[in-house]
Write a protein that holds these residues in place. Structure first.
Motif, mmCIF file in Angstrom:
data_model
loop_
_atom_site.group_PDB
_atom_site.id
_atom_site.type_symbol
_atom_site.label_atom_id
_atom_site.label_comp_id
_atom_site.label_asym_id
_atom_site.label_seq_id
_atom_site.Cartn_x
_atom_site.Cartn_y
_atom_site.Cartn_z
ATOM 1 N N ALA A 20 0.835 -1.212 0.000
ATOM 2 C CA ALA A 20 0.000 0.000 0.000
ATOM 3 C C ALA A 20 0.868 1.260 0.000
ATOM 4 C CB ALA A 20 -0.926 -0.010 1.212
ATOM 5 N N VAL A 21 1.963 1.232 0.787
ATOM 6 C CA VAL A 21 2.861 2.394 0.829
ATOM 7 C C VAL A 21 3.529 2.596 -0.528
ATOM 8 C CG1 VAL A 21 4.953 3.340 1.860
ATOM 9 C CG2 VAL A 21 3.265 2.197 3.303
ATOM 10 N N LEU A 22 4.019 1.517 -1.119
ATOM 11 C CA LEU A 22 4.652 1.624 -2.435
ATOM 12 C C LEU A 22 3.655 2.096 -3.489
ATOM 13 C CD1 LEU A 22 6.851 -1.611 -2.406
ATOM 14 C CD2 LEU A 22 7.666 0.736 -2.333
ATOM 15 N N ARG A 144 24.542 11.418 -3.446
ATOM 16 C CA ARG A 144 23.357 11.165 -2.634
ATOM 17 C C ARG A 144 23.752 10.657 -1.254
ATOM 18 N NH1 ARG A 144 20.284 14.233 -3.509
ATOM 19 N NH2 ARG A 144 18.728 13.084 -2.309
ATOM 20 N N PRO A 145 22.934 10.955 -0.221
ATOM 21 C CA PRO A 145 23.211 10.418 1.122
ATOM 22 C C PRO A 145 23.249 8.893 1.102
ATOM 23 C CG PRO A 145 21.522 12.134 1.211
ATOM 24 C CD PRO A 145 21.757 11.845 -0.242
ATOM 25 N N MET A 207 12.580 3.810 1.284
ATOM 26 C CA MET A 207 13.607 4.810 1.561
ATOM 27 C C MET A 207 14.320 5.244 0.282
ATOM 28 S SD MET A 207 15.028 3.056 5.055
ATOM 29 C CE MET A 207 16.545 3.989 5.143
ATOM 30 N N LEU A 208 14.614 4.278 -0.593
ATOM 31 C CA LEU A 208 15.242 4.619 -1.874
ATOM 32 C C LEU A 208 14.318 5.500 -2.703
ATOM 33 C CD1 LEU A 208 16.863 1.233 -3.008
ATOM 34 C CD2 LEU A 208 18.004 3.209 -1.997
ATOM 35 N N ALA A 209 13.034 5.135 -2.737
ATOM 36 C CA ALA A 209 12.075 5.918 -3.522
ATOM 37 C C ALA A 209 11.976 7.343 -2.991
ATOM 38 C CB ALA A 209 10.711 5.242 -3.493
ATOM 39 N N HIS A 210 11.968 7.501 -1.676
ATOM 40 C CA HIS A 210 11.880 8.844 -1.100
ATOM 41 C C HIS A 210 13.168 9.638 -1.337
ATOM 42 C CE1 HIS A 210 7.981 9.163 0.840
ATOM 43 N NE2 HIS A 210 8.060 7.875 1.135
ATOM 44 N N ASP A 211 14.300 8.943 -1.386
ATOM 45 C CA ASP A 211 15.539 9.637 -1.718
ATOM 46 C C ASP A 211 15.479 10.177 -3.142
ATOM 47 O OD1 ASP A 211 18.484 10.209 -1.102
ATOM 48 O OD2 ASP A 211 18.618 9.110 -2.986
ATOM 49 N N ARG A 212 14.880 9.407 -4.052
ATOM 50 C CA ARG A 212 14.737 9.889 -5.426
ATOM 51 C C ARG A 212 13.808 11.105 -5.493
ATOM 52 N NH1 ARG A 212 15.857 7.408 -10.171
ATOM 53 N NH2 ARG A 212 17.651 6.738 -8.909
ATOM 54 N N LEU A 213 12.734 11.078 -4.705
ATOM 55 C CA LEU A 213 11.845 12.242 -4.651
ATOM 56 C C LEU A 213 12.580 13.460 -4.089
ATOM 57 C CD1 LEU A 213 8.522 10.629 -3.338
ATOM 58 C CD2 LEU A 213 9.063 11.318 -5.682
ATOM 59 N N ALA A 214 13.391 13.225 -3.047
ATOM 60 C CA ALA A 214 14.163 14.333 -2.473
ATOM 61 C C ALA A 214 15.156 14.880 -3.487
ATOM 62 C CB ALA A 214 14.902 13.855 -1.219
ATOM 63 N N GLN A 215 15.753 13.989 -4.275
ATOM 64 C CA GLN A 215 16.693 14.420 -5.310
ATOM 65 C C GLN A 215 15.986 15.308 -6.340
ATOM 66 O OE1 GLN A 215 18.302 11.196 -7.654
ATOM 67 N NE2 GLN A 215 20.135 12.355 -8.178
ATOM 68 N N ARG A 216 14.769 14.924 -6.708
ATOM 69 C CA ARG A 216 14.016 15.729 -7.671
ATOM 70 C C ARG A 216 13.686 17.100 -7.100
ATOM 71 N NH1 ARG A 216 9.615 11.280 -9.944
ATOM 72 N NH2 ARG A 216 11.124 9.930 -11.038
#
Length: 382
Positions: A20-22, A144-145, A207-216
């Motif tokens: 559901a989160v994904l 990236r972090p 966490m990886l997906a949110h890092d990509r959003l943060a990168q954008r």
């Protein structure tokens, strides 16, 4: 002691929540996300199939359950590969899944051997988790972090070791077990490790997906959308960092401010679309000809900044004059409606103890002199 059935139920519920989160991240169109969602879904299906052992055909509860679980791990690996932009497909992993399917069929129907089935399945899972760890560790972008990438890598390695130990123990025939659903201490322990795999990997993937959003988001804040150059804010921060470093090391650093000549006339004569074409054309030209370590930013409108570390003003002038010559030899895109344009430059190098603001005032004055002297030239601050 927890029963295998209760462990499977808890794992399925955690998998549903992770899915559901994904699923909430689908609108972000993150590379690999579709594979990860499919992997979670198939992992849940496989666990439900495992739970039917003793109630339905072994073809479904053993062979199909094992293969669906293997495919789910392959999809996690494929998702990580796509997320990190890796092109090489891991055909050895797919070949391993096929080999395990054949082995499980053989040790289920032709020469029944529970230990052998567990050993080969565990070996495949250990290899796939090791592959996930390797792909994520090697593929982490340097800018990236590291936290989320390290989390996935460490989790995958731990599950790799867990499956390797399980395969070794069952492969040596150390346990007297004939079914996955037997409520024995060692079976519960291994299934307890398994219960962590799905939520841990799902957490790492989120966490990886949110890092990509943060990168954008960082890119939106720091990169000019039209030209791809650093925004004024980002350029100023990088400039201050480089100047501070130059002051500590006593190495020279040069600054240039570049202004496209008669840009307002270009907009008025050919239209704003032509003006945008000039800006993108110019930015692409500069970025192709700068050196590694040089910083290029859009300061506003048609004005750009170039900061050259470890470079004195004489070397910067050579670079900028070469840039002018290359612009003169290029052709504007036909859709721009114009054939050529020029630019003017003010330049100088940082002086000991000088603040960035003072350096920019001097360079800006040199740019004004270049404009007043006829444009299409590089002028060094007096």
């Amino acid at each position: 002691m927890f029963s295998p059935v209760s462990i499977l139920v808890v794992t399925v519920l955690s998998g549903l929540m992770a899915t559901a989160v994904l699923g909430s991240l689908v609108p972000a169109a993150i590379p690999g996300l579709g594979c990860w969602i499919a992997a979670n879904t198939l992992a849940i299906v496989s666990l439900l199939l495992f739970a039917t052992q003793g109630h339905v055909s072994p073809l479904v509860s053993i062979v199909m359950a094992n293969e669906v679980l293997a495919v789910s791990l392959l999809l996690v690996l494929e998702g990580c590969r796509r997320f990190l932009g890796r092109r090489r497909r891991m055909f050895d992993a797919y070949a391993g899944a096929v080999a395990v399917l054949l082995g499980i069929n053989y040790w289920t129907f032709f020469a029944p051997n529970f230990d052998a089935r567990v050993a080969v399945a565990s070996a495949l899972h250990a290899y796939l988790y090791a592959s996930i760890a390797w792909v994520v560790l090697r593929g982490r972008p340097a800018d990236r972090p590291a936290y989320s990438y390290n989390f996935v890598t460490i989790a995958a390695l731990l599950f790799c070791f867990g499956h390797a130990a399980r395969g070794l123990i069952y492969g040596l025939g150390e346990l007297n077990q004939t079914s996955l659903m037997q409520a024995t201490p060692i079976n519960a322990a291994f299934m307890g490790i398994g219960i962590l795999a799905l939520p841990c990997m799902s957490t790492g993937i989120v966490m990886l997906a949110h890092d990509r959003l943060a990168q954008r988001l960082e890119r939106l804040a720091n990169v000019d959308d039209l030209t791809g150059a650093w925004s004024r804010r980002a350029f100023m921060l990088k400039a201050q960092t480089l100047i501070d470093a130059a002051a500590r090391s006593s190495r020279p650093v040069a600054l240039a401010i570049i202004d496209i000549d008669r840009f307002k006339l270009i907009n008025d004569t050919y239209g704003h679309a032509a003006g945008d074409s000039v800006l993108t054309h110019f930015a692409a030209l500069v970025q192709r000809n700068l050196r590694a370590g040089d910083v290029f930013g859009r300061l506003g409108g048609e004005e750009f900044g170039v900061l050259c570390p470890h470079t004195d003003v004489a070397e910067a002038v050579v670079l900028l004059e070469r840039l002018r010559e290359r612009l003169a030899s290029t052709t504007m895109p036909q859709e721009a409606g114009m054939s050529a344009y020029t630019f003017s430059v003010g330049a100088d190098q940082h002086r000991p103890g000088e603040r960035l603001a003072a350096l920019m005032v001097r360079v800006d004055a040199a740019l004004y002199t270049a404009k007043a002297s006829g444009r299409d030239r590089v002028v060094v601050s007096a």
